[in-house]
Design a protein around this motif. Structure first.
Motif, PDB file in Angstrom:
ATOM      1  N   TYR A 152     -22.743  -0.683 -53.924  1.00  0.00           N
ATOM      2  CA  TYR A 152     -24.138  -1.071 -53.702  1.00  0.00           C
ATOM      3  C   TYR A 152     -24.282  -1.787 -52.364  1.00  0.00           C
ATOM      4  N   ILE A 153     -23.371  -2.700 -52.068  1.00  0.00           N
ATOM      5  CA  ILE A 153     -23.416  -3.438 -50.808  1.00  0.00           C
ATOM      6  C   ILE A 153     -23.303  -2.475 -49.624  1.00  0.00           C
ATOM      7  N   LEU A 154     -22.384  -1.520 -49.713  1.00  0.00           N
ATOM      8  CA  LEU A 154     -22.198  -0.554 -48.631  1.00  0.00           C
ATOM      9  C   LEU A 154     -23.429   0.323 -48.448  1.00  0.00           C
ATOM     10  N   GLU A 155     -24.046   0.718 -49.563  1.00  0.00           N
ATOM     11  CA  GLU A 155     -25.262   1.524 -49.473  1.00  0.00           C
ATOM     12  C   GLU A 155     -26.380   0.728 -48.804  1.00  0.00           C
ATOM     13  N   CYS A 156     -26.473  -0.555 -49.147  1.00  0.00           N
ATOM     14  CA  CYS A 156     -27.491  -1.413 -48.529  1.00  0.00           C
ATOM     15  C   CYS A 156     -27.276  -1.523 -47.023  1.00  0.00           C
ATOM     16  N   ILE A 157     -26.025  -1.673 -46.608  1.00  0.00           N
ATOM     17  CA  ILE A 157     -25.723  -1.767 -45.173  1.00  0.00           C
ATOM     18  C   ILE A 157     -26.138  -0.487 -44.463  1.00  0.00           C
ATOM     19  N   ARG A 158     -25.813   0.655 -45.045  1.00  0.00           N
ATOM     20  CA  ARG A 158     -26.206   1.936 -44.432  1.00  0.00           C
ATOM     21  C   ARG A 158     -27.725   2.028 -44.314  1.00  0.00           C
ATOM     22  N   THR A 159     -28.418   1.611 -45.371  1.00  0.00           N
ATOM     23  CA  THR A 159     -29.882   1.657 -45.344  1.00  0.00           C
ATOM     24  C   THR A 159     -30.433   0.757 -44.245  1.00  0.00           C
ATOM     25  N   ILE A 160     -29.920  -0.454 -44.160  1.00  0.00           N
ATOM     26  CA  ILE A 160     -30.424  -1.407 -43.162  1.00  0.00           C
ATOM     27  C   ILE A 160     -30.259  -0.862 -41.751  1.00  0.00           C
ATOM     28  N   TYR A 161     -29.083  -0.310 -41.459  1.00  0.00           N
ATOM     29  CA  TYR A 161     -28.844   0.204 -40.116  1.00  0.00           C
ATOM     30  C   TYR A 161     -29.688   1.443 -39.814  1.00  0.00           C
ATOM     31  N   SER A 162     -30.136   2.130 -40.839  1.00  0.00           N
ATOM     32  CA  SER A 162     -30.883   3.383 -40.635  1.00  0.00           C
ATOM     33  C   SER A 162     -32.356   3.161 -40.309  1.00  0.00           C
ATOM     34  N   ILE A 163     -32.857   1.956 -40.534  1.00  0.00           N
ATOM     35  CA  ILE A 163     -34.303   1.711 -40.438  1.00  0.00           C
ATOM     36  C   ILE A 163     -34.700   1.437 -38.999  1.00  0.00           C
ATOM     37  N   LYS A 164     -35.536   2.300 -38.457  1.00  0.00           N
ATOM     38  CA  LYS A 164     -36.085   2.132 -37.109  1.00  0.00           C
ATOM     39  C   LYS A 164     -37.601   2.114 -37.246  1.00  0.00           C
ATOM     40  N   HIS A 165     -38.212   0.991 -36.961  1.00  0.00           N
ATOM     41  CA  HIS A 165     -39.655   0.813 -37.153  1.00  0.00           C
ATOM     42  C   HIS A 165     -40.276   0.320 -35.856  1.00  0.00           C
ATOM     43  N   LYS A 166     -41.165   1.147 -35.258  1.00  0.00           N
ATOM     44  CA  LYS A 166     -41.729   0.837 -33.945  1.00  0.00           C
ATOM     45  C   LYS A 166     -40.566   0.585 -32.985  1.00  0.00           C
ATOM     46  N   ASN A 167     -40.500  -0.587 -32.360  1.00  0.00           N
ATOM     47  CA  ASN A 167     -39.371  -0.901 -31.485  1.00  0.00           C
ATOM     48  C   ASN A 167     -38.294  -1.706 -32.205  1.00  0.00           C
ATOM     49  N   GLY A 168     -38.418  -1.828 -33.524  1.00  0.00           N
ATOM     50  CA  GLY A 168     -37.510  -2.674 -34.278  1.00  0.00           C
ATOM     51  C   GLY A 168     -36.258  -1.958 -34.730  1.00  0.00           C
ATOM     52  N   ALA A 169     -35.173  -2.708 -34.805  1.00  0.00           N
ATOM     53  CA  ALA A 169     -33.904  -2.208 -35.348  1.00  0.00           C
ATOM     54  C   ALA A 169     -33.018  -3.410 -35.631  1.00  0.00           C
ATOM     55  N   ILE A 170     -32.325  -3.369 -36.760  1.00  0.00           N
ATOM     56  CA  ILE A 170     -31.307  -4.379 -37.050  1.00  0.00           C
ATOM     57  C   ILE A 170     -30.019  -3.902 -36.408  1.00  0.00           C
ATOM     58  N   VAL A 182      -8.488  -6.443 -50.148  1.00  0.00           N
ATOM     59  CA  VAL A 182      -8.233  -5.941 -48.799  1.00  0.00           C
ATOM     60  C   VAL A 182      -8.918  -4.593 -48.611  1.00  0.00           C
ATOM     61  N   GLU A 183      -8.837  -3.729 -49.614  1.00  0.00           N
ATOM     62  CA  GLU A 183      -9.454  -2.409 -49.507  1.00  0.00           C
ATOM     63  C   GLU A 183     -10.964  -2.512 -49.337  1.00  0.00           C
ATOM     64  N   ASN A 184     -11.590  -3.413 -50.073  1.00  0.00           N
ATOM     65  CA  ASN A 184     -13.043  -3.569 -49.934  1.00  0.00           C
ATOM     66  C   ASN A 184     -13.421  -4.166 -48.581  1.00  0.00           C
ATOM     67  N   TYR A 185     -12.595  -5.070 -48.064  1.00  0.00           N
ATOM     68  CA  TYR A 185     -12.855  -5.581 -46.720  1.00  0.00           C
ATOM     69  C   TYR A 185     -12.715  -4.468 -45.690  1.00  0.00           C
ATOM     70  N   ARG A 186     -11.755  -3.590 -45.910  1.00  0.00           N
ATOM     71  CA  ARG A 186     -11.593  -2.458 -44.996  1.00  0.00           C
ATOM     72  C   ARG A 186     -12.847  -1.573 -45.011  1.00  0.00           C
ATOM     73  N   ARG A 187     -13.412  -1.387 -46.197  1.00  0.00           N
ATOM     74  CA  ARG A 187     -14.626  -0.568 -46.311  1.00  0.00           C
ATOM     75  C   ARG A 187     -15.821  -1.254 -45.638  1.00  0.00           C
ATOM     76  N   LEU A 188     -15.890  -2.559 -45.747  1.00  0.00           N
ATOM     77  CA  LEU A 188     -16.956  -3.290 -45.048  1.00  0.00           C
ATOM     78  C   LEU A 188     -16.805  -3.147 -43.534  1.00  0.00           C
ATOM     79  N   LYS A 189     -15.583  -3.237 -43.049  1.00  0.00           N
ATOM     80  CA  LYS A 189     -15.324  -3.067 -41.624  1.00  0.00           C
ATOM     81  C   LYS A 189     -15.759  -1.684 -41.170  1.00  0.00           C
TER      82      LYS A 189
END
Length: 472
Positions: A152-170, A182-189
């Protein structure tokens, strides 16, 4: 036995070493020769040991304390100039299986509404944050392997980075979630996160276990060793923090400095950031039930001593603190602050009188981001929305080597001015635009390299014409 190079929590955060340090500090707090020697070392901008810092924290000689504050302010300027990095928290879910007695998300809290953002709700929240002008987020979620799994956390990160609104971007997502593998930290990286942040809450093991009576967070060693697993997983920028008010503040300061020393000793990279939150009222949590609260003077001293002891680290203060308190500690070492924050799940879609029923803590500074940006500039600070280092690969030891050598400012000042120009063009009120234009014109003259200055001036003009995302 105390061993900063050990991978065992109770050896690199050693209780006997902390108690011995506190005794040493109390015995030597009025030794002017020692205090002057410590300050002389601190002026080299190489940092202090936890024992030396504890002596400064205990010092009760007024004129030496004034030297401590003045030195902290100067070191902050030397490493970070007059820039203040802006960010906002985004609460994804308040489902949690832990029993933390200081947090309203604790599992036994049966009357707090439980909420988890859908991806559609995240799009709306992030769009609202982009409309404010934010470029950097810190995502937060309770620990719940069913409701908030790593997927869920990884999906949220992908969603956040995908959002481009007007001139906005995270452009950068920092992550503040529970200790994991360690494996989950690797996935976050791999997901492209910025800094991994985890507050220790308290370094006092006995108190820690009492404050976390149930749930996976009860495991002191697993929690305290999380940064080691994050480093092993490839995350080379990590953020430390304690929740001041849970345990004796002197103990906590020594503990967090020992943690920084451990990371330096083992990985050659200390903490990218250190946060200094104080416990606040929230839902069924009354901070007066904890007898280790600290006043504003003590809080300011803590900030100053950390800045001197760990000169390279970014220091963060949130909207937990009032405008007056934030203004005071900005001068003493803080380099990152939040603005326009909401600490409830879905809070950015609420009106000005935010429904705090899902908030993790009560916000003291409720000003809008534009108000905070305006306030900072009128005090002479440059609000920076820069995320360039992460996207240019200046992380971990690469960032630290530049920061410790004082070279990072060659990138940071022009990048700060360009991101501020973006903010002024896209989001600022008229008064903020006026104040910002004068600040940028003045700060251009502080760019020492003529070629960099020429590129900056050209990029600023291109930003005014509608182009975005320039960086050194």
């Amino acid at each position: 036995m105390y061993n900063p190079k050990s991978n065992k929590a109770e050896e690199f955060i050693n209780h006997e070493e902390i108690t011995d340090t506190l005794l040493y500090a109390e015995q030597n707090k009025s030794d002017r020769n020692l205090l002057n020697n410590i300050l002389e070392k601190a002026r080299l901008r190489k940092g202090l040991t936890h024992r030396e810092a504890a002596v400064l924290l205990n010092c009760d000689i007024p004129e030496i304390n004034e030297e401590i504050y003045a030195l902290a302010e100067q070191i902050k300027k030397d490493f970070y100039g007059n820039r203040i990095v802006m960010f906002a928290p985004l609460y994804l879910s308040n489902y949690c299986v832990n029993g933390c007695v200081y947090c309203p998300y604790h599992k036994k809290n049966s009357h707090i509404p439980r909420k988890k953002l859908t991806q559609e709700e995240i799009i709306r929240e992030v769009t609202a944050l982009q409309d404010m002008g934010h470029k950097r987020l810190a995502i937060e979620a309770g620990e719940d392997p069913v409701n908030n799994p790593i997927e869920y956390i990884l999906e949220c990160i992908r969603t956040i980075y995908s959002i481009k609104h007007k001139n906005g971007a995270i452009r950068r997502v920092n992550v503040n979630i529970a200790a994991t593998t360690v494996e989950n930290y690797r996935r976050l990286k791999e997901a492209g996160i910025g800094t991994y942040i985890l507050f220790q809450e308290t370094y006092h093991k006995e108190s820690y276990e009492k404050l976390h009576p149930t749930g996976p967070k009860h495991n002191y060693a697993y929690h305290t060793e999380a940064m080691d697993r994050a480093m092993e997983g490839g995350i080379d920028d990590v953020g430390l923090g304690v929740l001041f008010g849970l345990e004796n503040y002197k103990y906590e300061l020594v503990g967090i400095l020992m943690h920084a020393e451990h990371l330096e000793a083992v990985y050659g990279v200390g903490p990218h950031t250190i946060s200094v939150p104080r416990i606040r009222r929230a839902d069924d949590i009354d901070p007066s039930t904890f007898d280790n609260g600290i006043d504003d003077d003590t809080f300011a001293k803590i900030v100053a001593v950390i800045r001197i002891a760990v000169p390279y680290t970014g220091m963060i203060v949130s909207t937990r603190e009032s405008k007056a308190c934030r203004e005071r500690v900005l001068h003493l070492g803080i380099s990152q602050i939040s603005g326009g924050s909401r600490t409830s799940v879905g809070g950015y879609l609420e009106d000005e009188l935010e429904d705090d029923s899902t908030a993790q803590f009560n916000v003291e500074d409720r000003r809008s981001l534009d108000d905070v940006v305006n306030w900072l500039m009128k005090m002479g600070y440059i609000p920076s929305f820069c995320t360039a280092c992460y996207r240019e690969g200046r992380t971990g030891d690469r960032f630290m080597s530049l920061c410790k050598a004082g070279q990072i400012q060659n990138c940071c000042l022009p990048n700060a001015l360009m991101t501020l120009q973006e903010y002024l063009e896209d989001y600022a009120s008229q008064d903020t635009k006026s104040v910002g234009a004068k600040m940028i014109a003045k700060e251009i003259e502080n760019i020492p390299n003529e070629k960099v200055r020429e590129i900056l001036i050209r990029n600023l003009e291109n930003i005014r014409k509608g182009e975005r995302d320039f960086r050194f």
